[in-house]
Design an enzyme around this catalytic site. Structure first.
Site, short mmCIF file in Angstrom:
data_model
loop_
_atom_site.label_atom_id
_atom_site.label_comp_id
_atom_site.label_asym_id
_atom_site.label_seq_id
_atom_site.Cartn_x
_atom_site.Cartn_y
_atom_site.Cartn_z
N CYS A 1 0.82 -1.22 0.00
CA CYS A 1 0.00 0.00 0.00
C CYS A 1 0.85 1.26 0.00
CB CYS A 1 -0.96 0.00 1.19
SG CYS A 1 -0.15 -0.09 2.81
N HIS B 1 -1.69 1.48 7.33
CA HIS B 1 -2.12 1.35 5.94
C HIS B 1 -2.03 2.72 5.27
CE1 HIS B 1 -4.24 -0.31 2.50
NE2 HIS B 1 -5.12 0.68 2.55
#
Length: 360
Positions: A54, A301
Site C-alpha cells: 500500500c 495502511h
C-alpha cells in the site's frame, strides 16, 4: 491514574491496529478474487495490494499525478537493456505509462520486485517518506541520461543556504545545499502547515555540547544555525514527522495538522527565511496529492488523495478508486483515523492563477 492511562492507550492502539488489519485483509481478499482487475476512474487506476504494498501504491498514485515527472520519464530513451529487472527508473517509467493507458494488466508487480532487488523488500511495512527519497535516489543513480535525471531532481529540489553565526564574534559562515522535502516537526495538540513552516525556518541556538566550531574564534562557540531559501521548486514535498522514538518505542502522533489547498510562500515566511540571493519566482502553490497513513506506528495502511492537473479530487485505496471532495481531504487533518503524512504541492503559473479554483 497511571494504569488507566496505559489501558486507554492500549485500547486506542488495538482499535487502530484491528481496523488497519481489516483493511489489509480486505485487500488480500480482493487480490485473490480479482487477480487481474485494475479499476479505472477518470485518470486514476486502482493498484493491487501485493502484501503490504500500500505504501508504494500510494506513492505511485502521487507520481502519476505529477505530470512534470511523467513527461520527463516519457522523454527518456534508455540505451540497451539497462539491467531491466533492477533498474528502478525504467520500471517506474513503464508502470506510470501503463497507468495512463487502458491495458488490462499493469507492470506494477514488476516494479515492486525491482524495488525488492534494490533492498526495498516486499511484504515488509515501509515508511512512505523513506521510500519516496529512495526512489528519487535510484533515479539519479540508475538513469543513463544524466541530464534528464538532474531535471527530475530539480523538480523537487529546494536550494537552500546553510547559515551559521557565532554568537560571540558574530562571524557568519554559509554554504549552499538543498532539500528534497520539508521535514516538519509537530507538537502535541493542534498544528498548521503555516506554523510548522515558520518554525522550520527559524534560526536555532546551539549551546553546550551542540556548539559549533567558529573559524574566527578558532574554537567551538555558541551559535545560531538554520536554512535560508535560495529558490523555490516546481514541486514541493512536505513530510509531517508523525513517527517518534519515545522511551525506545516508535509511536505515532495523531495530532491535528491543518493545511490549505493553496498558499503563498512570501505570505507565510518572514524576509529572514530567504537568502539575500533568493531568486524571486512564482511563490504560490496548489495542493495536488496527499499521502495518508491510517493505524499505528507498528501496523498501518497507506492511501492517497490526488488531483490530476485541474481535475477533481480522487481517492485511491489500493484497487478501490472513487471521486472525492476537498472536504474529504480535510478529514485527514488528524486527531484520529486517517492522517495526512505527506503533501505534494505544485507551483502555480500565472495562467492557473487567472483561472477559477477547482475544489471538487
Amino acid at each position: 491514574m497511571c494504569r488507566v492511562f496505559y489501558l486507554d492507550e492500549f485500547i486506542n492502539y488495538a482499535k487502530r491496529s484491528i481496523t488497519a488489519m481489516y483493511r489489509w485483509c480486505s485487500c488480500e481478499f480482493s487480490r485473490s478474487q480479482h487477480q487481474y482487475s485494475y479499476p479505472r476512474h477518470s485518470d486514476m487506476r486502482g493498484l493491487m495490494n501485493y502484501g503490504l504494498s500500500c505504501c508504494v501504491n500510494a506513492l505511485l498514485q502521487s507520481f502519476s499525478a505529477t505530470w512534470e515527472l511523467t513527461d520527463l520519464l516519457h522523454r527518456w530513451k534508455p540505451v540497451g537493456g539497462q539491467g531491466d529487472s533492477r533498474n528502478v527508473p525504467l520500471q517506474l517509467k513503464r508502470v506510470l505509462e501503463a497507468m495512463q493507458r487502458d491495458q488490462p494488466q499493469l507492470p506494477h508487480q514488476e516494479f515492486l520486485h525491482c524495488l525488492d532487488r534494490n533492498y526495498i523488500r516486499c511484504n515488509i511495512q515501509h515508511d512512505a517518506d523513506e521510500v519516496f527519497h529512495c526512489i528519487l535516489n535510484f533515479v539519479q543513480q540508475q538513469m543513463d541520461d544524466k541530464a534528464l535525471a538532474l531535471d527530475i531532481q530539480k523538480l523537487y529540489q529546494i536550494p537552500v543556504e546553510m547559515y551559521l553565526q557565532c554568537l560571540e564574534c558574530k562571524c557568519i559562515q554559509s554554504w549552499p545545499s538543498y532539500l528534497i522535502s520539508l521535514p516538519l516537526h509537530l507538537r502535541e495538540g493542534c498544528n498548521s502547515l503555516e506554523v510548522c513552516m515558520k518554525s522550520f525556518f527559524e534560526l536555532q541556538e546551539l549551546n553546550g555540547s551542540d556548539c559549533c566550531f567558529c573559524v574566527q574564534c578558532e574554537t567551538k562557540m555558541p551559535s545560531k544555525q538554520g536554512f535560508k531559501i535560495l529558490s523555490l521548486p516546481p514541486v514541493l514535498c512536505v513530510n509531517f514527522k508523525r513517527f517518534r522514538n519515545i522511551h525506545g518505542r516508535t509511536q505515532k502522533l495523531d495530532c491535528k495538522v491543518t493545511f490549505p489547498e493553496t498558499f503563498d510562500f512570501l505570505e507565510i515566511l518572514k524576509e529572514e527565511a530567504f537568502s539575500k540571493d533568493f531568486v524571486k519566482n512564482d511563490s504560490k502553490y496548489i495542493l495536488y496529492a496527499v499521502i495518508v497513513h491510517f493505524g499505528s506506528a507498528m501496523f498501518g495502511h497507506y492511501t492517497a488523495y490526488v488531483r490530476h492537473k485541474r481535475d477533481s479530487w480522487y481517492y485511491a485505496d489500493d484497487t478501490h478508486v472513487k471521486q472525492a471532495t476537498w472536504e474529504e481531504v480535510q478529514e485527514t487533518y488528524g486527531n484520529y483515523g486517517d492522517t495526512a503524512y505527506m503533501l505534494l504541492y505544485r507551483r502555480r503559473t500565472k495562467e492557473e492563477e487567472e483561472q477559477p479554483q477547482c475544489s471538487g
